[in-house]
Design a protein around this motif. Structure first.
Motif, PDB file in Angstrom:
ATOM      1  N   PHE A 242       0.826  -1.207   0.000  1.00 45.50           N
ATOM      2  CA  PHE A 242       0.000   0.000   0.000  1.00 45.50           C
ATOM      3  C   PHE A 242       0.859   1.255   0.000  1.00 45.50           C
ATOM      4  O   PHE A 242       0.637   2.184  -0.786  1.00 45.50           O
ATOM      5  CB  PHE A 242      -0.923   0.004   1.218  1.00 45.50           C
ATOM      6  N   TYR A 243       1.879   1.294   0.861  1.00 46.06           N
ATOM      7  CA  TYR A 243       2.735   2.480   0.935  1.00 46.06           C
ATOM      8  C   TYR A 243       3.570   2.653  -0.336  1.00 46.06           C
ATOM      9  O   TYR A 243       3.832   3.783  -0.762  1.00 46.06           O
ATOM     10  CB  TYR A 243       3.646   2.399   2.159  1.00 46.06           C
ATOM     11  N   ILE A 244       3.974   1.545  -0.943  1.00 44.14           N
ATOM     12  CA  ILE A 244       4.740   1.638  -2.192  1.00 44.14           C
ATOM     13  C   ILE A 244       3.897   2.276  -3.295  1.00 44.14           C
ATOM     14  O   ILE A 244       4.327   3.233  -3.954  1.00 44.14           O
ATOM     15  CB  ILE A 244       5.238   0.249  -2.627  1.00 44.14           C
ATOM     16  N   PHE A 245       2.704   1.753  -3.505  1.00 45.56           N
ATOM     17  CA  PHE A 245       1.839   2.291  -4.563  1.00 45.56           C
ATOM     18  C   PHE A 245       1.293   3.670  -4.197  1.00 45.56           C
ATOM     19  O   PHE A 245       1.035   4.491  -5.089  1.00 45.56           O
ATOM     20  CB  PHE A 245       0.704   1.320  -4.865  1.00 45.56           C
ATOM     21  N   GLN A 246       1.123   3.927  -2.905  1.00 47.65           N
ATOM     22  CA  GLN A 246       0.713   5.265  -2.471  1.00 47.65           C
ATOM     23  C   GLN A 246       1.788   6.281  -2.841  1.00 47.65           C
ATOM     24  O   GLN A 246       1.494   7.367  -3.350  1.00 47.65           O
ATOM     25  CB  GLN A 246       0.468   5.261  -0.961  1.00 47.65           C
ATOM     26  N   PHE A 247       3.036   5.932  -2.591  1.00 45.68           N
ATOM     27  CA  PHE A 247       4.152   6.805  -2.920  1.00 45.68           C
ATOM     28  C   PHE A 247       4.215   7.063  -4.432  1.00 45.68           C
ATOM     29  O   PHE A 247       4.306   8.214  -4.880  1.00 45.68           O
ATOM     30  CB  PHE A 247       5.454   6.164  -2.447  1.00 45.68           C
ATOM     31  N   ILE A 281      11.591  20.439  -6.860  1.00 46.93           N
ATOM     32  CA  ILE A 281      11.142  20.768  -5.505  1.00 46.93           C
ATOM     33  C   ILE A 281       9.990  19.860  -5.088  1.00 46.93           C
ATOM     34  O   ILE A 281       9.980  19.301  -3.989  1.00 46.93           O
ATOM     35  CB  ILE A 281      10.708  22.250  -5.415  1.00 46.93           C
ATOM     36  N   VAL A 282       9.010  19.691  -6.000  1.00 49.10           N
ATOM     37  CA  VAL A 282       7.795  18.955  -5.666  1.00 49.10           C
ATOM     38  C   VAL A 282       8.087  17.481  -5.392  1.00 49.10           C
ATOM     39  O   VAL A 282       7.612  16.908  -4.402  1.00 49.10           O
ATOM     40  CB  VAL A 282       6.751  19.093  -6.794  1.00 49.10           C
ATOM     41  N   ILE A 283       8.881  16.839  -6.249  1.00 50.79           N
ATOM     42  CA  ILE A 283       9.117  15.397  -6.108  1.00 50.79           C
ATOM     43  C   ILE A 283       9.860  15.063  -4.809  1.00 50.79           C
ATOM     44  O   ILE A 283       9.426  14.178  -4.056  1.00 50.79           O
ATOM     45  CB  ILE A 283       9.851  14.848  -7.342  1.00 50.79           C
ATOM     46  N   PRO A 284      10.985  15.742  -4.469  1.00 53.53           N
ATOM     47  CA  PRO A 284      11.628  15.440  -3.172  1.00 53.53           C
ATOM     48  C   PRO A 284      10.716  15.725  -1.976  1.00 53.53           C
ATOM     49  O   PRO A 284      10.748  14.981  -0.984  1.00 53.53           O
ATOM     50  CB  PRO A 284      12.854  16.359  -3.152  1.00 53.53           C
ATOM     51  N   LEU A 285       9.925  16.793  -2.071  1.00 53.75           N
ATOM     52  CA  LEU A 285       9.012  17.087  -0.965  1.00 53.75           C
ATOM     53  C   LEU A 285       7.960  15.993  -0.817  1.00 53.75           C
ATOM     54  O   LEU A 285       7.567  15.630   0.298  1.00 53.75           O
ATOM     55  CB  LEU A 285       8.340  18.447  -1.187  1.00 53.75           C
ATOM     56  N   GLN A 286       7.499  15.456  -1.947  1.00 57.45           N
ATOM     57  CA  GLN A 286       6.534  14.372  -1.874  1.00 57.45           C
ATOM     58  C   GLN A 286       7.164  13.112  -1.286  1.00 57.45           C
ATOM     59  O   GLN A 286       6.504  12.340  -0.585  1.00 57.45           O
ATOM     60  CB  GLN A 286       5.965  14.077  -3.263  1.00 57.45           C
ATOM     61  N   VAL A 287       8.445  12.900  -1.584  1.00 54.49           N
ATOM     62  CA  VAL A 287       9.155  11.780  -0.966  1.00 54.49           C
ATOM     63  C   VAL A 287       9.180  11.964   0.555  1.00 54.49           C
ATOM     64  O   VAL A 287       8.890  11.028   1.317  1.00 54.49           O
ATOM     65  CB  VAL A 287      10.590  11.667  -1.519  1.00 54.49           C
ATOM     66  N   LEU A 288       9.500  13.179   1.004  1.00 52.20           N
ATOM     67  CA  LEU A 288       9.536  13.466   2.436  1.00 52.20           C
ATOM     68  C   LEU A 288       8.157  13.295   3.062  1.00 52.20           C
ATOM     69  O   LEU A 288       8.017  12.717   4.151  1.00 52.20           O
ATOM     70  CB  LEU A 288      10.050  14.890   2.667  1.00 52.20           C
ATOM     71  N   ALA A 289       7.131  13.794   2.376  1.00 54.61           N
ATOM     72  CA  ALA A 289       5.767  13.683   2.894  1.00 54.61           C
ATOM     73  C   ALA A 289       5.341  12.228   3.023  1.00 54.61           C
ATOM     74  O   ALA A 289       4.664  11.847   3.989  1.00 54.61           O
ATOM     75  CB  ALA A 289       4.793  14.440   1.984  1.00 54.61           C
ATOM     76  N   ASN A 290       5.734  11.399   2.058  1.00 52.29           N
ATOM     77  CA  ASN A 290       5.360   9.982   2.119  1.00 52.29           C
ATOM     78  C   ASN A 290       6.121   9.249   3.211  1.00 52.29           C
ATOM     79  O   ASN A 290       5.579   8.335   3.844  1.00 52.29           O
ATOM     80  CB  ASN A 290       5.599   9.321   0.763  1.00 52.29           C
ATOM     81  N   VAL A 291       7.376   9.637   3.442  1.00 49.59           N
ATOM     82  CA  VAL A 291       8.125   9.043   4.551  1.00 49.59           C
ATOM     83  C   VAL A 291       7.447   9.395   5.879  1.00 49.59           C
ATOM     84  O   VAL A 291       7.285   8.529   6.765  1.00 49.59           O
ATOM     85  CB  VAL A 291       9.589   9.536   4.552  1.00 49.59           C
ATOM     86  N   SER A 293       4.311  10.081   6.261  1.00 45.39           N
ATOM     87  CA  SER A 293       3.059   9.328   6.288  1.00 45.39           C
ATOM     88  C   SER A 293       3.286   7.896   6.733  1.00 45.39           C
ATOM     89  O   SER A 293       2.495   7.332   7.508  1.00 45.39           O
ATOM     90  CB  SER A 293       2.408   9.363   4.906  1.00 45.39           C
ATOM     91  N   ILE A 294       4.364   7.278   6.261  1.00 50.83           N
ATOM     92  CA  ILE A 294       4.678   5.897   6.636  1.00 50.83           C
ATOM     93  C   ILE A 294       5.004   5.814   8.128  1.00 50.83           C
ATOM     94  O   ILE A 294       4.548   4.900   8.831  1.00 50.83           O
ATOM     95  CB  ILE A 294       5.850   5.361   5.793  1.00 50.83           C
ATOM     96  N   VAL A 295       5.784   6.785   8.623  1.00 52.80           N
ATOM     97  CA  VAL A 295       6.134   6.800  10.044  1.00 52.80           C
ATOM     98  C   VAL A 295       4.880   6.923  10.894  1.00 52.80           C
ATOM     99  O   VAL A 295       4.694   6.202  11.891  1.00 52.80           O
ATOM    100  CB  VAL A 295       7.110   7.951  10.355  1.00 52.80           C
ATOM    101  N   TRP A 309       6.031  14.741  13.458  1.00 50.91           N
ATOM    102  CA  TRP A 309       5.852  14.133  12.133  1.00 50.91           C
ATOM    103  C   TRP A 309       4.536  14.570  11.503  1.00 50.91           C
ATOM    104  O   TRP A 309       4.462  14.781  10.284  1.00 50.91           O
ATOM    105  CB  TRP A 309       5.915  12.612  12.245  1.00 50.91           C
ATOM    106  N   ASN A 310       3.487  14.707  12.285  1.00 47.91           N
ATOM    107  CA  ASN A 310       2.218  15.213  11.759  1.00 47.91           C
ATOM    108  C   ASN A 310       2.376  16.624  11.213  1.00 47.91           C
ATOM    109  O   ASN A 310       1.837  16.956  10.148  1.00 47.91           O
ATOM    110  CB  ASN A 310       1.153  15.198  12.868  1.00 47.91           C
ATOM    111  N   GLN A 311       3.095  17.455  11.941  1.00 46.80           N
ATOM    112  CA  GLN A 311       3.305  18.834  11.501  1.00 46.80           C
ATOM    113  C   GLN A 311       4.152  18.880  10.230  1.00 46.80           C
ATOM    114  O   GLN A 311       3.889  19.687   9.330  1.00 46.80           O
ATOM    115  CB  GLN A 311       3.963  19.635  12.617  1.00 46.80           C
TER     116      GLN A 311
END
Length: 437
Positions: A242-247, A281-291, A293-295, A309-311
């Motif tokens: 789920f997290y892989i395809f979500q990312f 900018i967008v792609i690395p930020l989305q990587v950070l956001a997904n990390v 989310s996983i945490v 992490w929520n913030q």
């Protein structure tokens, strides 16, 4: 000691605005922790609800005094009682939550026999249906707690089978499966449209097909994840998929929006430097956001940095949402400037109108999924938490359908529907618009 009630007050206030979406059988280890409150679960119980808490390897240390086992314990707190507890904390700075009459106390460390250093298992039915939060309280600010904790919360269905999903989320497996079928059908239709208009297919259309595939796979994994959690209390590895395809889905969605907003593959086959920077900018930020989310999803609220992490997730999501709007604004500005010089006012007017419509659609989509859906999760009764998930998926589907329709591969698409004979009327419209601006 005075700092503890204020910390508890702020924590409970944040909890009242937060909705946890998962509940499983969890085995956790708390090590040398001095937090006054630790949240383990937030769960919607029916009249057949049960909660079970097992602790082992318990150790409480303090450098000032001998720990009092009765000042450490587990309890349930309902949403309605939360307000009363907050009032008690305001009125009495030294108040201990364990002493509140508005909580359902499960047990304290005094119940461990012999005191501490032993295992203890407490299982109780929850007779009054409601949404409860499972807490551990440490009312001695100078003490630190170490323990292994296993929590299990569930409802019994009509056949007496355990249902580990909250009362408001038990329909999610069916909901996600139905939407996955819709997206698979959408993908088949998109493939048909592309095959029947091969001459008008661009690279962006292939990315859009990949986006549909990732969304369908993401929903299938979400359905299986919730299905196994519902039956067994654990996702059996489906949460990883789920997290892989979500990312992949989120990164691809933002990439497609940015590329469409820049006119890539439609207006020009290349990206300008500032447009490349937006993607970088967008792609690395989305990587950070997904990390983040996983945490949040995998560890739960008991970790010390859960609020942080929520913030982080919220801040990164807002930045990404703002960043993807810039390319659309740039394209609108470029089209407006180009219309004055290239002698193709009719075509530019069509393009300008389309990009303005797309801008409005993106704004509406971001507003609904970030604000309206959050409001639904906050105000909806615990039995109807699935409504916010359904509203979010309906909004996603509506946005995909509108975006795919606007930029579908057709020989005479929205960019070129106007003929040369309409140039004079279009030029007048552009001049009037410029005059109004």
């Amino acid at each position: 000691m005075p700092k503890m009630p204020l910390t508890v007050f702020l924590f409970l206030l944040l909890l009242s605005l937060t909705t946890l979406t998962t509940a499983e059988i969890k085995s956790l280890k708390i090590t040398d922790d001095n937090r006054p409150m630790i949240l383990f679960e937030k769960f919607g119980f029916t009249h057949t609800g049960h909660v079970s808490v097992a602790v082992s390897a318990v150790s409480v240390t303090s450098t000032i005094r001998r720990p009092d086992p009765s000042r450490h314990g587990f309890f349930l707190l309902s949403e309605e009682s939360l307000i009363q507890v907050l009032i008690e904390l305001q009125q009495n700075p030294s108040f201990c939550v364990i002493d509140s009459k508005y909580i359902k106390l499960l047990f304290t460390f005094r119940d461990l026999s012999p005191p501490l250093h032993n295992s203890f298992n407490q299982s109780e039915p929850v007779i009054a249906p409601n949404e409860y939060s499972l807490f551990f309280a440490n009312c001695e600010a100078d003490s630190r707690v170490t323990m292994d904790v296993r929590t299990e919360v569930y409802n019994l269905d009509q056949g007496g089978v355990k249902d580990y999903l909250s009362a408001g989320l038990t329909h999610l497996p069916t909901l996600y499966f139905l939407f996955s079928c819709v997206y698979l059908a959408f993908l088949v239709l998109w493939a048909y449209v592309c095959l029947t208009n091969k001459r008008s297919v661009h690279r962006i259309h292939l990315l859009m097909a990949g986006l549909l595939l990732m969304k369908a796979l993401n929903l299938i994994c979400a359905a299986e994840d919730k299905h196994y959690v519902k039956l067994t209390g654990t996702p059996h590895g489906w949460d990883v998929l789920f997290y892989i395809f979500q990312f992949l889905r989120v990164v691809l969605l933002f990439t497609v929006i940015v590329l469409i907003g820049t006119g890539w593959s439609f207006l020009k086959p290349f990206l300008q430097e500032k447009e490349k920077k937006v993607l970088m900018i967008v792609i690395p930020l989305q990587v950070l956001a997904n990390v983040a989310s996983i945490v949040i999803g995998e560890t739960g609220p008991f970790i010390k940095d859960w609020v942080t992490w929520n913030q982080v997730f919220l801040l990164v999501d807002i930045v990404c949402c703002c960043a993807i709007l810039f390319p659309i604004v740039w394209s609108i500005r470029t089209l407006r400037e180009t219309s004055k010089t290239d002698g193709k006012a009719a075509r530019n007017l069509a393009k300008l109108t389309l990009f303005r419509q797309f801008y409005i659609v993106v704004i509406g989509y971001l507003y609904f999924t970030r604000i309206v859906v959050f409001a639904l999760r906050t105000i909806a009764a615990y039995k109807y938490q699935w409504v916010s998930n359904a509203a979010e998926e309906i909004a996603n589907l509506a946005f995909y359908m509108v975006m795919f329709y606007m930029f579908r591969p057709v020989e005479r698409n929205e960019y070129f529907v106007l003929d040369e004979e309409d140039e004079e009327a279009a030029e007048m419209a552009l001049r009037d618009e410029e005059f109004e601006l």
